[in-house]
Design a protein around this motif. Structure first.
Motif, mmCIF file in Angstrom:
data_model
loop_
_atom_site.group_PDB
_atom_site.id
_atom_site.type_symbol
_atom_site.label_atom_id
_atom_site.label_comp_id
_atom_site.label_asym_id
_atom_site.label_seq_id
_atom_site.Cartn_x
_atom_site.Cartn_y
_atom_site.Cartn_z
ATOM 1 N N PRO B 194 -37.596 28.917 68.985
ATOM 2 C CA PRO B 194 -37.880 27.652 68.313
ATOM 3 C C PRO B 194 -36.623 27.147 67.611
ATOM 4 O O PRO B 194 -35.778 27.935 67.203
ATOM 5 N N LYS B 195 -36.521 25.858 67.493
ATOM 6 C CA LYS B 195 -35.344 25.284 66.868
ATOM 7 C C LYS B 195 -35.317 25.702 65.399
ATOM 8 O O LYS B 195 -36.271 25.522 64.673
ATOM 9 N N ARG B 196 -34.216 26.274 65.010
ATOM 10 C CA ARG B 196 -34.115 26.675 63.613
ATOM 11 C C ARG B 196 -33.734 25.471 62.765
ATOM 12 O O ARG B 196 -33.199 24.489 63.280
ATOM 13 N N PRO B 197 -33.974 25.553 61.469
ATOM 14 C CA PRO B 197 -33.630 24.413 60.619
ATOM 15 C C PRO B 197 -32.125 24.168 60.645
ATOM 16 O O PRO B 197 -31.335 25.077 60.900
ATOM 17 N N SER B 198 -31.739 22.945 60.394
ATOM 18 C CA SER B 198 -30.323 22.608 60.318
ATOM 19 C C SER B 198 -29.652 23.510 59.291
ATOM 20 O O SER B 198 -30.227 23.832 58.261
ATOM 21 N N PRO B 199 -28.439 23.941 59.585
ATOM 22 C CA PRO B 199 -27.776 24.836 58.634
ATOM 23 C C PRO B 199 -27.272 24.101 57.399
ATOM 24 O O PRO B 199 -26.753 24.747 56.498
ATOM 25 N N GLY B 200 -27.419 22.783 57.334
ATOM 26 C CA GLY B 200 -26.929 22.049 56.169
ATOM 27 C C GLY B 200 -25.440 21.787 56.268
ATOM 28 O O GLY B 200 -24.817 22.069 57.292
ATOM 29 N N PRO B 201 -24.855 21.231 55.194
ATOM 30 C CA PRO B 201 -23.439 20.859 55.250
ATOM 31 C C PRO B 201 -22.533 22.097 55.270
ATOM 32 O O PRO B 201 -22.712 23.014 54.474
ATOM 33 N N TRP B 202 -21.574 22.085 56.187
ATOM 34 C CA TRP B 202 -20.624 23.176 56.319
ATOM 35 C C TRP B 202 -19.228 22.609 56.525
ATOM 36 O O TRP B 202 -19.061 21.452 56.907
ATOM 37 N N ALA B 203 -18.238 23.474 56.306
ATOM 38 C CA ALA B 203 -16.863 23.162 56.687
ATOM 39 C C ALA B 203 -16.222 24.427 57.220
ATOM 40 O O ALA B 203 -16.623 25.532 56.858
ATOM 41 N N ILE B 204 -15.265 24.252 58.128
ATOM 42 C CA ILE B 204 -14.444 25.358 58.605
ATOM 43 C C ILE B 204 -13.060 25.162 58.004
ATOM 44 O O ILE B 204 -12.541 24.043 58.016
ATOM 45 N N LEU B 205 -12.482 26.216 57.477
ATOM 46 C CA LEU B 205 -11.127 26.128 56.915
ATOM 47 C C LEU B 205 -10.187 27.072 57.671
ATOM 48 O O LEU B 205 -10.392 28.281 57.686
ATOM 49 N N ILE B 206 -9.162 26.469 58.286
ATOM 50 C CA ILE B 206 -8.160 27.214 59.053
ATOM 51 C C ILE B 206 -6.836 27.141 58.295
ATOM 52 O O ILE B 206 -6.420 26.052 57.898
ATOM 53 N N GLY B 207 -6.195 28.263 58.120
ATOM 54 C CA GLY B 207 -4.950 28.281 57.360
ATOM 55 C C GLY B 207 -3.726 27.912 58.180
ATOM 56 O O GLY B 207 -3.791 27.809 59.393
ATOM 57 N N PRO B 208 -2.608 27.714 57.495
ATOM 58 C CA PRO B 208 -1.346 27.440 58.173
ATOM 59 C C PRO B 208 -0.737 28.742 58.697
ATOM 60 O O PRO B 208 -1.213 29.826 58.340
ATOM 61 N N GLU B 209 0.287 28.625 59.531
ATOM 62 C CA GLU B 209 1.074 29.815 59.855
ATOM 63 C C GLU B 209 1.581 30.396 58.537
ATOM 64 O O GLU B 209 2.015 29.660 57.670
ATOM 65 N N GLY B 210 1.515 31.692 58.396
ATOM 66 C CA GLY B 210 1.918 32.284 57.129
ATOM 67 C C GLY B 210 0.734 32.449 56.188
ATOM 68 O O GLY B 210 0.859 33.053 55.133
ATOM 69 N N GLY B 211 -0.399 31.878 56.564
ATOM 70 C CA GLY B 211 -1.626 32.111 55.810
ATOM 71 C C GLY B 211 -1.679 31.358 54.486
ATOM 72 O O GLY B 211 -0.879 30.461 54.219
ATOM 73 N N PHE B 212 -2.627 31.751 53.665
ATOM 74 C CA PHE B 212 -2.805 31.120 52.361
ATOM 75 C C PHE B 212 -2.024 31.906 51.306
ATOM 76 O O PHE B 212 -1.817 33.114 51.436
ATOM 77 N N SER B 213 -1.633 31.216 50.247
ATOM 78 C CA SER B 213 -0.939 31.899 49.148
ATOM 79 C C SER B 213 -1.936 32.778 48.398
ATOM 80 O O SER B 213 -3.148 32.630 48.548
ATOM 81 N N GLU B 214 -1.419 33.663 47.581
ATOM 82 C CA GLU B 214 -2.319 34.543 46.821
ATOM 83 C C GLU B 214 -3.224 33.758 45.899
ATOM 84 O O GLU B 214 -4.407 34.079 45.743
ATOM 85 N N GLU B 215 -2.665 32.704 45.293
ATOM 86 C CA GLU B 215 -3.486 31.861 44.403
ATOM 87 C C GLU B 215 -4.606 31.192 45.189
ATOM 88 O O GLU B 215 -5.756 31.151 44.748
ATOM 89 N N GLU B 216 -4.251 30.673 46.372
ATOM 90 C CA GLU B 216 -5.263 30.014 47.198
ATOM 91 C C GLU B 216 -6.350 31.001 47.619
ATOM 92 O O GLU B 216 -7.542 30.693 47.605
ATOM 93 N N GLN B 217 -5.915 32.185 47.994
ATOM 94 C CA GLN B 217 -6.894 33.197 48.407
ATOM 95 C C GLN B 217 -7.837 33.552 47.265
ATOM 96 O O GLN B 217 -9.055 33.648 47.452
ATOM 97 N N ALA B 218 -7.259 33.744 46.074
ATOM 98 C CA ALA B 218 -8.080 34.109 44.916
ATOM 99 C C ALA B 218 -9.079 33.000 44.611
ATOM 100 O O ALA B 218 -10.260 33.245 44.355
ATOM 101 N N ARG B 219 -8.569 31.780 44.673
ATOM 102 C CA ARG B 219 -9.415 30.608 44.420
ATOM 103 C C ARG B 219 -10.591 30.564 45.402
ATOM 104 O O ARG B 219 -11.737 30.330 45.010
ATOM 105 N N LEU B 220 -10.285 30.754 46.694
ATOM 106 C CA LEU B 220 -11.333 30.686 47.712
ATOM 107 C C LEU B 220 -12.346 31.810 47.497
ATOM 108 O O LEU B 220 -13.550 31.611 47.628
ATOM 109 N N ARG B 221 -11.843 32.987 47.149
ATOM 110 C CA ARG B 221 -12.765 34.116 46.960
ATOM 111 C C ARG B 221 -13.716 33.894 45.789
ATOM 112 O O ARG B 221 -14.812 34.429 45.761
ATOM 113 N N ARG B 222 -13.249 33.105 44.820
ATOM 114 C CA ARG B 222 -14.113 32.851 43.662
ATOM 115 C C ARG B 222 -15.224 31.848 43.948
ATOM 116 O O ARG B 222 -16.197 31.769 43.206
#
Lengths: 257, 257
Positions: B194-222
């Motif tokens: 059966p069709k499941r309910p819509s998953p609601g609003p989402w976003a995908i976040l892809i990092g740059p080459e070299g990844g995210f900075s430590e501050e950015e990572q900490a922020r995202l984890r919070r």
């Protein structure tokens, strides 16, 4: 991981104390472009012996030697997955080969189908793309790029035990998932859990723009090894379809689990 | 589907009997490049009214008019999924936008991160790529490409109900799947059912080459909205990661189910 700034694919064996003589091109790249000096670290792999940290022992304009020090990663083979695709425009064909190497295909087979535009490919150039992708993505394995083969001939000798995930344009929008179609595998690809058995030999088959001919479709449908799979409700370009199919396969049956 | 050989995005409203005046560029393409004559069929969509079969009513060098006939497909909106990515080299940025449109992202947001090389983007050129991708892939919707936005500012005002599938390089090889991480969704994305309910609003976040900075990572984890997800054991280039992440999301939570 190694402290090396450069990752290089070489053909020589790698092992402790093993000297690795450089070709002129490699020497130009390491010493001319990347400006490495004696003693600098280079990360090496050859597709067989894992990844090794080496150091520059001799640097010259036309050659040089690296000396293998320690293994920094074991050989990591991809699952036994082939990617069959009909070559398209040059840039997109290059792209498919690059992506297949990044995504962990074991072998890449350009196939000539009824509606394939391309009569020939530059196998050496495509192989070089696969090498470069492995260098960039930290792989220790390089998939072989085969010569252009006729799809009909390839299917005539197709191994009985190698299943084919056939990404079929006619299924666009249909509810044909990889798992239900493959049968026997539980549809819980992303769950934490005990390692499931290897899915065995598989291939992904991506069609050309314009799809497969009716004869090709009928032929594929008759083959027991073939598992038709839908890639969603939108029509995807061949290069997009290749990455999407590799993602589905790897996440459901392959080494992303 | 329509018998038209050309699919064209236009900005005007579409409906029965609706005349659609052409710009000079569109007239050049239809009559100069594609050699359409009066009475020829053209497939039109505007991102709002579905797909329509139109006919050439007037053909000129500098303009012309199409006349809308019948609707050939309803409007099909993608799920409420944003793609956030850090722009990279021009060709790969173009590619990400093209693929996001093909794969059914609703909105594309180039973001400036700590390690993003690009200071600016050509929003108009990227938007044109999204239009072209929709024309090619049979879409009836064109995702908006936003202007380059600073990631930190974007996250500071992030909607409480929009989850972020964060494709985290530090998870390479870890067992973090979309489903187990998202929780509450059963890990059976490919099964008939059966069709499941819509998953609601989402976003995908892809990092740059070299990844995210430590501050950015900490922020995202919070952030409670953030769901870290692994894209397998190999390091993927940003453009590969974008297609792979879109595939995972669409097949598990989106409209590939």
């Amino acid at each position: 991981m190694s402290d090396a700034k450069v990752r290089l694919y070489v053909e020589q064996p790698l092992g402790p104390g093993q000297p690795v003589p450089l070709t002129q091109d490699q020497a130009h790249y390491l010493f001319g472009v990347m400006r490495l000096a004696r003693g600098a670290a280079v990360s090496l792999f050859n597709g067989r012996d894992g990844e090794w940290r080496a150091e520059v022992a001799e640097a010259g304009k036309r050659g040089g030697t690296l000396l293998c020090k320690d293994q920094t990663a074991p050989l990591r083979l991809p699952p036994d997955l082939w990617l069959l695709f009909a070559p398209i425009k040059k840039a997109r064909t290059d792209f498919i080969v690059e992506k297949a190497a990044e995504m962990g295909a074991a072998r890449i087979l350009p196939v000539q189908t009824r509606f394939t535009n391309s009569e020939r490919i530059r196998q050496d150039r495509l192989q070089a793309h696969a090498v470069e992708a492995a260098e960039q993505c930290g792989g220790t394995f390089v998939p072989e790029v085969a010569d252009l083969t006729n799809l009909e001939r390839l299917l005539a000798d197709w191994p009985a035990d190698r299943r084919i995930m056939w990404c079929d344009e006619s299924l666009v929008g249909a509810r044909a998932g990889l798992l239900e179609a493959a049968g026997g595998f539980e549809a819980r690809g992303f769950e934490e859990g005990p390692k499931r058995p290897s899915p065995g030999p598989w291939a992904i088959l991506i069609g050309p723009e314009g799809g497969f001919s009716e004869e090709e479709q009928a032929r594929l449908r008759r083959m027991e090894q073939v598992v038709p799979v839908s890639l969603g409700p939108r029509i995807l370009r061949a290069d997009t379809a290749a990455v999407a199919a590799l993602t589905l396969w790897q996440s459901v049956l392959g080494d992303w689990r």
